[in-house]
Design a protein around this motif. Structure first.
Motif, mmCIF file in Angstrom:
data_model
loop_
_atom_site.group_PDB
_atom_site.id
_atom_site.type_symbol
_atom_site.label_atom_id
_atom_site.label_comp_id
_atom_site.label_asym_id
_atom_site.label_seq_id
_atom_site.Cartn_x
_atom_site.Cartn_y
_atom_site.Cartn_z
ATOM 1 N N THR A 70 0.847 -1.186 0.000
ATOM 2 C CA THR A 70 0.000 0.000 0.000
ATOM 3 C C THR A 70 0.882 1.235 0.000
ATOM 4 O OG1 THR A 70 -1.956 0.989 1.039
ATOM 5 C CG2 THR A 70 -0.236 0.169 2.519
ATOM 6 N N SER A 71 0.263 2.387 -0.051
ATOM 7 C CA SER A 71 1.017 3.639 0.053
ATOM 8 C C SER A 71 0.931 4.147 1.491
ATOM 9 C CB SER A 71 0.444 4.692 -0.899
ATOM 10 O OG SER A 71 -0.842 5.104 -0.447
ATOM 11 N N GLU A 74 -2.387 5.387 2.532
ATOM 12 C CA GLU A 74 -3.500 4.425 2.573
ATOM 13 C C GLU A 74 -3.380 3.387 3.680
ATOM 14 O OE1 GLU A 74 -4.080 2.890 -1.376
ATOM 15 O OE2 GLU A 74 -4.684 4.858 -2.131
ATOM 16 N N THR A 76 -4.180 1.749 6.980
ATOM 17 C CA THR A 76 -5.419 1.847 7.749
ATOM 18 C C THR A 76 -5.149 1.976 9.245
ATOM 19 O OG1 THR A 76 -5.580 -0.541 8.084
ATOM 20 C CG2 THR A 76 -6.574 0.355 6.060
ATOM 21 N N ASP A 110 3.128 10.835 0.865
ATOM 22 C CA ASP A 110 1.868 10.097 0.868
ATOM 23 C C ASP A 110 1.898 8.913 -0.088
ATOM 24 O OD1 ASP A 110 0.802 11.712 2.800
ATOM 25 O OD2 ASP A 110 -0.554 12.796 1.457
#
Length: 125
Positions: A70-71, A74, A76, A110
């Motif tokens: 993921t980045s 992102e 969670t 990001d």
């Protein structure tokens, strides 16, 4: 068996290993660029890794239960909270990880690609 070395040697690694052994830390996050730089393949679900201390001794065996690419933006809250490091919010997690990677010489943005691992302890040493 491949190894898992959390954080950096010294107090941080000792603290993170203690959280794993106490069952509070069941996730970690790494930079995908480090995997590429070290020409190391990604972990896979079911793989067992030796969790190492500063001296290269195994303190536990962990089994990978999840691998997510993921980045930075992102990640969670579920994953951040599973890292078990006491962050009160996703914003706290992001700020702490930005500081850590910047100190290590790799500022994150990001869009920075990350590897989010989840694991469980299968055997303490």
């Amino acid at each position: 068996m491949r190894a898992l070395e959390l954080g950096t040697p010294g107090g941080l690694r000792e603290e993170l290993n203690s959280l794993v052994l106490a069952g509070r830390k069941t996730a970690t996050t790494g930079l995908l660029a480090e995997y590429v730089e070290e020409t190391e393949g990604l972990e896979f679900v079911g793989e067992r890794l030796a969790l190492l201390d500063d001296d290269g001794r195994a303190v536990a065996t962990v089994e990978i239960t999840g691998v997510d690419l993921t980045s930075f933006a992102e990640v969670t809250w579920e994953h951040a909270a599973a890292e078990g490091e006491g962050d009160a919010s996703l914003e706290d997690w992001r700020a702490g990880h930005r500081r850590f990677w910047e100190r290590e010489g790799t500022p994150v943005r990001d869009g920075t690609a990350l590897v989010c691992l989840t694991f469980r302890v299968v055997q303490a040493a």
